[in-house]
Motif scaffolding. Structure first.
Motif, PDB file in Angstrom:
ATOM      1  N   TYR A   1      12.234  -1.627  21.651  1.00  0.00           N
ATOM      2  CA  TYR A   1      12.630  -2.488  20.769  1.00  0.00           C
ATOM      3  C   TYR A   1      12.544  -3.880  21.147  1.00  0.00           C
ATOM      4  CZ  TYR A   1      14.510   1.971  19.175  1.00  0.00           C
ATOM      5  OH  TYR A   1      14.677   3.187  18.653  1.00  0.00           O
ATOM      6  N   CYS A   2      11.897  -4.753  20.466  1.00  0.00           N
ATOM      7  CA  CYS A   2      11.631  -6.142  20.938  1.00  0.00           C
ATOM      8  C   CYS A   2      12.515  -7.211  20.092  1.00  0.00           C
ATOM      9  CB  CYS A   2      10.097  -6.428  20.495  1.00  0.00           C
ATOM     10  SG  CYS A   2       9.924  -6.353  18.851  1.00  0.00           S
TER      11      CYS A   2
ATOM     12  N   GLN B   1      25.491  -6.015  26.044  1.00  0.00           N
ATOM     13  CA  GLN B   1      24.152  -6.141  26.479  1.00  0.00           C
ATOM     14  C   GLN B   1      23.626  -4.844  27.235  1.00  0.00           C
ATOM     15  OE1 GLN B   1      21.866  -8.361  25.946  1.00  0.00           O
ATOM     16  NE2 GLN B   1      20.546  -7.488  26.988  1.00  0.00           N
TER      17      GLN B   1
ATOM     18  N   VAL C   1      16.515  -7.957  18.450  1.00  0.00           N
ATOM     19  CA  VAL C   1      17.942  -7.518  18.183  1.00  0.00           C
ATOM     20  C   VAL C   1      18.592  -8.759  17.439  1.00  0.00           C
ATOM     21  CG1 VAL C   1      20.106  -7.056  19.342  1.00  0.00           C
ATOM     22  CG2 VAL C   1      17.789  -6.480  20.544  1.00  0.00           C
TER      23      VAL C   1
ATOM     24  N   LEU D   1      18.335  -3.178  15.980  1.00  0.00           N
ATOM     25  CA  LEU D   1      17.489  -3.268  17.065  1.00  0.00           C
ATOM     26  C   LEU D   1      16.059  -2.917  16.226  1.00  0.00           C
ATOM     27  CD1 LEU D   1      19.951  -2.174  18.609  1.00  0.00           C
ATOM     28  CD2 LEU D   1      18.195  -2.322  20.472  1.00  0.00           C
TER      29      LEU D   1
ATOM     30  N   LYS E   1      16.401  -0.902  24.331  1.00  0.00           N
ATOM     31  CA  LYS E   1      15.031  -1.357  24.500  1.00  0.00           C
ATOM     32  C   LYS E   1      14.386  -0.620  25.613  1.00  0.00           C
ATOM     33  CE  LYS E   1      15.284  -6.295  23.720  1.00  0.00           C
ATOM     34  NZ  LYS E   1      15.605  -7.714  24.312  1.00  0.00           N
ATOM     35  N   ASN E   2      14.653  -0.529  26.606  1.00  0.00           N
ATOM     36  CA  ASN E   2      13.851  -0.008  27.634  1.00  0.00           C
ATOM     37  C   ASN E   2      13.305   1.282  27.103  1.00  0.00           C
ATOM     38  OD1 ASN E   2      14.280  -2.128  29.103  1.00  0.00           O
ATOM     39  ND2 ASN E   2      15.775  -0.934  30.580  1.00  0.00           N
TER      40      ASN E   2
ATOM     41  N   ASN F   1      11.644  -2.514  16.251  1.00  0.00           N
ATOM     42  CA  ASN F   1      10.233  -2.491  17.033  1.00  0.00           C
ATOM     43  C   ASN F   1       9.156  -3.532  16.480  1.00  0.00           C
ATOM     44  OD1 ASN F   1      10.739   0.921  16.845  1.00  0.00           O
ATOM     45  ND2 ASN F   1      10.339   0.074  18.897  1.00  0.00           N
TER      46      ASN F   1
ATOM     47  N   ILE G   1      22.181  -2.316  24.919  1.00  0.00           N
ATOM     48  CA  ILE G   1      21.481  -2.901  24.077  1.00  0.00           C
ATOM     49  C   ILE G   1      20.079  -2.696  25.022  1.00  0.00           C
ATOM     50  CG2 ILE G   1      20.249  -4.921  23.196  1.00  0.00           C
ATOM     51  CD1 ILE G   1      23.204  -5.852  22.380  1.00  0.00           C
ATOM     52  N   GLN G   2      20.204  -3.260  26.302  1.00  0.00           N
ATOM     53  CA  GLN G   2      18.885  -3.253  27.175  1.00  0.00           C
ATOM     54  C   GLN G   2      18.392  -1.759  27.435  1.00  0.00           C
ATOM     55  OE1 GLN G   2      17.255  -6.138  27.990  1.00  0.00           O
ATOM     56  NE2 GLN G   2      15.986  -4.620  28.869  1.00  0.00           N
TER      57      GLN G   2
END
Length: 180
Positions: free
Chosen positions: A71-72, A59, A74, A156, A66-67, A158, A62-63
């Protein structure tokens, strides 16, 4: 062991550069704007670990991605040895294509070969357990999972549509070595 082989388009059998040193792979791929890094799980992962537990174990990374990349979506994808659809699944990715978004894969288990066609070179990146690769949007590439694939990967995206490929119509993917 992770590996990078770089081929010139004029010699499809002998790499001009080859290394299995992770730092050297990272440096070479940075030159072509490809992210390559190692992740560590925050808990033990084994064959019984659920997809939700896998995502939880990674996590933090991954986070972070994403930040950084917006990426929206997963998910986790897995293939096990002996899959009766292995040949069909392999062919789905063995053609040169692009995506309108980055292709981001993290290998929780197993391996896969990403082949990137950049200018007059092909970069073959063997990704294994712990490797993350992010192929930039619109980069011509193909992927080989081998004849009897076994891997688990975090993907991941977009966009919510997920994996959407646009074929380049080039036969190049058939001209270079495969995973096996």
């Amino acid at each position: 062991m992770s590996q990078l082989s770089i081929y010139h388009l004029t010699d499809k059998h002998t790499p001009v550069y080859k290394t299995d040193v992770h730092h050297e792979i990272t440096v070479q791929l940075e030159k072509i704007a490809v992210r390559f890094e190692r992740w560590q799980a925050s808990s033990l992962i084994n064959e019984q670990t659920s997809n939700e537990e896998i995502l939880t174990a990674y996590q933090h990374d991954i986070q972070r991605l994403k930040n950084e990349g917006g990426y929206c979506a997963v998910d986790v994808i897995s293939l096990t040895k002996g899959n009766p659809n292995a040949a069909q699944l392999r062919e789905k990715f063995l053609f040169e294509h692009t995506h309108s978004e980055d292709e981001v894969r993290f290998f929780v288990a197993g391996q896969g070969l990403f082949c990137l066609h950049i200018h007059d070179k092909v970069y073959q990146v063997l990704c294994q357990l712990g490797d993350l690769i992010s192929v930039p949007a619109n980069t011509p590439h193909w992927f080989d999972m081998g004849s009897d694939p076994e891997f688990t990967a975090i993907r991941l995206f977009n966009n919510e549509a997920g994996w959407v490929a646009q074929a380049t119509q080039s036969p190049i993917a058939k001209e270079f070595p495969l995973l096996d």
